[in-house]
Write an enzyme that holds these catalytic residues in place. Structure first.
Site, PDB file in Angstrom:
ATOM      1  CG  ASP A  77      -1.687   1.247   1.432  1.00 43.23           C
ATOM      2  OD1 ASP A  77      -1.919   1.949   0.432  1.00 43.23           O
ATOM      3  OD2 ASP A  77      -2.063   1.548   2.587  1.00 43.23           O
ATOM      4  CG  ASN A  79      -3.181   5.275  -1.040  1.00 43.78           C
ATOM      5  OD1 ASN A  79      -3.235   4.224  -0.384  1.00 43.78           O
ATOM      6  ND2 ASN A  79      -4.075   5.580  -1.966  1.00 43.78           N
ATOM      7  CG  ASP A  87      -6.036   3.046   0.521  1.00 45.80           C
ATOM      8  OD1 ASP A  87      -5.096   2.222   0.638  1.00 45.80           O
ATOM      9  OD2 ASP A  87      -6.675   3.193  -0.540  1.00 45.80           O
ATOM     10  CG  ASP A  94      -1.491   1.572  -3.721  1.00 47.13           C
ATOM     11  OD1 ASP A  94      -0.284   1.370  -3.971  1.00 47.13           O
ATOM     12  OD2 ASP A  94      -1.883   2.244  -2.739  1.00 47.13           O
ATOM     13  CG  ASP A 129      -6.722 -12.848 -13.222  1.00 48.83           C
ATOM     14  OD1 ASP A 129      -7.449 -13.649 -13.819  1.00 48.83           O
ATOM     15  OD2 ASP A 129      -6.174 -13.096 -12.136  1.00 48.83           O
ATOM     16  CG  ASP A 137     -11.389 -16.242 -12.872  1.00 57.16           C
ATOM     17  OD1 ASP A 137     -10.685 -16.687 -11.956  1.00 57.16           O
ATOM     18  OD2 ASP A 137     -12.621 -16.064 -12.772  1.00 57.16           O
ATOM     19  CD  GLU A 159      -9.185 -20.383 -11.717  1.00 53.31           C
ATOM     20  OE1 GLU A 159      -9.133 -20.545 -10.493  1.00 53.31           O
ATOM     21  OE2 GLU A 159      -9.933 -19.542 -12.253  1.00 53.31           O
ATOM     22  CG  HIS A 184      -6.051 -15.562  -6.006  1.00 52.96           C
ATOM     23  ND1 HIS A 184      -5.486 -16.102  -7.141  1.00 52.96           N
ATOM     24  CD2 HIS A 184      -7.377 -15.497  -6.242  1.00 52.96           C
ATOM     25  CE1 HIS A 184      -6.446 -16.346  -8.018  1.00 52.96           C
ATOM     26  NE2 HIS A 184      -7.597 -15.991  -7.497  1.00 52.96           N
ATOM     27  CG  ASP A 185      -8.822 -18.784  -5.446  1.00 53.94           C
ATOM     28  OD1 ASP A 185      -9.219 -17.800  -4.798  1.00 53.94           O
ATOM     29  OD2 ASP A 185      -9.065 -18.939  -6.655  1.00 53.94           O
TER      30      ASP A 185
END
Length: 559
Positions: free
Chosen positions: A21, A23, A25, A29, A98, A199, A256, A329-330
């Site tokens: 990150d 910034n 928040d 990003d 992706d 995907d 995928e 990520h899964d």
């Protein structure tokens, strides 16, 4: 076999929300990624696969896209993306995007129009059906729980959503829709990106009869997967996509594909098939799934894991190409899933990396894997963010009355948020990921497990991954050599050779916490041996027979 840059590459997956990150928040990003490009160059990877950064309401963390040619506000702007692409290319790193075109967001302009009326020009961009006797058109269950059909009162019909109800499935039978997708893909390729990770791309062709699915166990919904996975028009669609778009560029493509087998894998990736370069199959990460899938896991055997990986190695040996991965990520973190994240943490992380990277195929590293990030066990379900996990918990605990502690244990073991906690950059607050409040909590072990620490230690997991990547770059045998499994029946040792011309490499990996006796099979003949890589400081005096230490791995060059 034809040579290609994507066969010789190592890919690094970035899940932007959790990477860095810039910034404050609390959300990773594009500018955050830019600040870490030198770190990735140091690691030695060739390609970044960027999980979705498109405009999205974020129902499924960006896999619900409302504008394919715009950037999500939280991640930055298109100018930031252009800067990232240029910065990566300047460092010799390619970027693969992706591509999510099985479904869009229900907030995409196409769907907003589609639901207005039955005669809207965009109606047929999606899959609409009337109900049956007051019920949905089929009994199919959604991947995220509940029915895969959502009633829409505006037109008194249901639309199909294999995933969340905010992710309506696109209708690939519609040629106008397909052309719109190809135009969008071309726009990105003209911008200079280097390929697509697609995907659930083998879901885009459905059985147009829409039959009910089988009901298993205590499920109240049917399993419709055989009616929408690897459907009747899938090869026709992918060949058309290749002809209209992909064949015009020198790019990496990986599909995928849940539920794909070796024979189908050959069809998708065969060199004369004109479809895709490679596929992600899921058989090896489904090892240990129980009757209720991953949430009812049971003990697994090494022979099962070896059997699956070897079947794919042999199946795509001469035609097609394998993708190699433990993590994404899964999936839960590999050192927690297949290794030992306590006593033999570093040894097992290095062993698992060796086992994968020495096989034939293109290796994928998931962010944090190279520093040895582990699974997380948050105390409360309120600390979790993943839609699939939250839906499962709600259904199991609140609807079926299951023991919350048992359900939480299943989440600790296999939940997707294991992969989504922020990357641990250093030992400062929030692991250096953000100066704000992170969107999901950081794994509490960040003081011990972080990038700053491993970069300073020449014997760390990071530097071991760096060596593996370098070996692939410097030795053709690692990319193109023939694979052969040894000790097939061993439940402790994963051992194989790679062979190219007059060179042979022997790879030995122990999956045990105990000392294990290794014997070199009689058919392996050699005059001299050279240790290429290992995860212990000393090596055996002879390789004819010796004791492997817990999670030991050895790579020998035999001549």
């Amino acid at each position: 076999m034809e040579k290609a840059w994507w066969k010789e590459s190592v890919v690094y997956q970035i899940y932007p929300r959790s990477f860095m990150d810039s910034n404050g928040d609390g959300i990773g990003d594009l500018q955050g990624i830019i600040t870490k490009l030198d770190y990735l160059k140091e690691l030695g990877i060739d390609v970044i696969w960027l999980s979705p950064v498109y405009k999205s309401p974020n129902d499924d963390n960006g896999y619900d896209i409302s504008d394919y040619q715009n950037i999500m506000d939280e991640f930055g702007t298109m100018a930031d993306f252009d800067e990232l692409l240029q910065g990566a290319h300047d460092r010799g790193i390619k970027i693969v995007m992706d591509l999510v075109v099985n479904h869009s967001s229900d907030e995409h302009a196409w769907f907003v129009e589609s639901r207005k009326s039955k005669d809207n020009p965009f109606r047929d961009y999606y899959i609409w059906k009337p109900g049956k006797n007051g019920d949905p058109p089929t009994n199919w269950g959604s991947v995220f729980g509940g029915s895969s059909w959502q009633y829409d009162e505006t037109t008194n019909e249901y639309y199909l959503h294999i995933f969340s109800k905010k992710q309506p499935d696109l209708n690939w039978e519609n040629e106008t829709l397909r052309k719109a997708v190809y135009k969008m893909m071309t726009w990105w390729l003209e911008k200079g990106i280097d390929g697509f990770r697609m995907d659930v791309i083998n879901f885009i062709s459905k059985d147009s009869r829409y039959p009910d699915g089988e009901v298993h166990g205590e499920n109240k919904y049917g399993d419709g997967s055989k009616h929408f996975m690897n459907g009747p028009g899938i090869h026709e669609f992918l060949q058309e996509m290749n002809k209209e778009v992909l064949s015009k560029y020198d790019v990496l493509t990986v599909g995928e594909m849940p539920g794909v087998d070796v024979e189908q894998g050959k069809l998708y990736t065969g060199e004369d098939r004109n479809e895709l370069n490679m596929v992600f199959q899921f058989e090896h990460v489904d090892v240990g799934n129980g009757p209720g899938g991953k949430w009812t896991s049971q003990p697994w055997k090494l022979t099962e894991l070896k059997g699956i990986l070897t079947k794919w190695q042999y199946g795509l040996a001469d035609d097609g190409w394998n993708s190699l991965y433990w993590n994404n990520h899964d999936q839960p973190r590999v050192v927690s899933r297949f290794g030992h994240d306590k006593e033999y943490y570093e040894k097992s992380a290095k062993m698992l990396a060796t086992c994968l990277h020495m096989m034939k195929g293109t290796p994928y590293i998931y962010q944090g894997e190279e520093i040895g990030m582990t699974n997380v066990a948050f105390e409360s379900i309120d600390d979790y963010r993943d839609l699939e996990t939250l839906n499962m918990y709600n259904e199991a605990v609140n609807e079926l009355g299951k023991d919350p502690n048992k359900v939480m244990r299943a989440i600790y073991e296999r939940g997707r948020d294991n992969a989504r906690t922020p990357v641990q950059w250093d030992d400062t607050e929030n692991a250096g990921f953000t100066t704000g409040t992170p969107w999901i909590s950081v794994n509490p072990n960040y003081k011990e497990v972080n990038a700053k620490r491993v970069l300073q230690d020449p014997n760390s997991i990071f530097h071991y991954y760096k060596k593996l990547i370098q070996l692939r770059k410097e030795n053709e045998i690692v990319v193109y050599g023939k694979f052969e499994l040894l000790h097939e029946d061993s439940e402790e040792i994963f051992c194989y050779t790679r062979e190219l011309r007059n060179e042979k490499w022997l790879i030995v990996c122990s999956f045990s916490t105990e000392l294990v006796k290794f014997e070199l099979p009689n058919q392996i003949k050699y005059q001299s041996k050279q240790l290429v890589l290992g995860n212990y400081e000393d090596e055996p005096i002879t390789i004819e027979t010796f004791e492997l230490k817990p999670y030991q791995t050895l790579v020998y060059k035999l001549t």
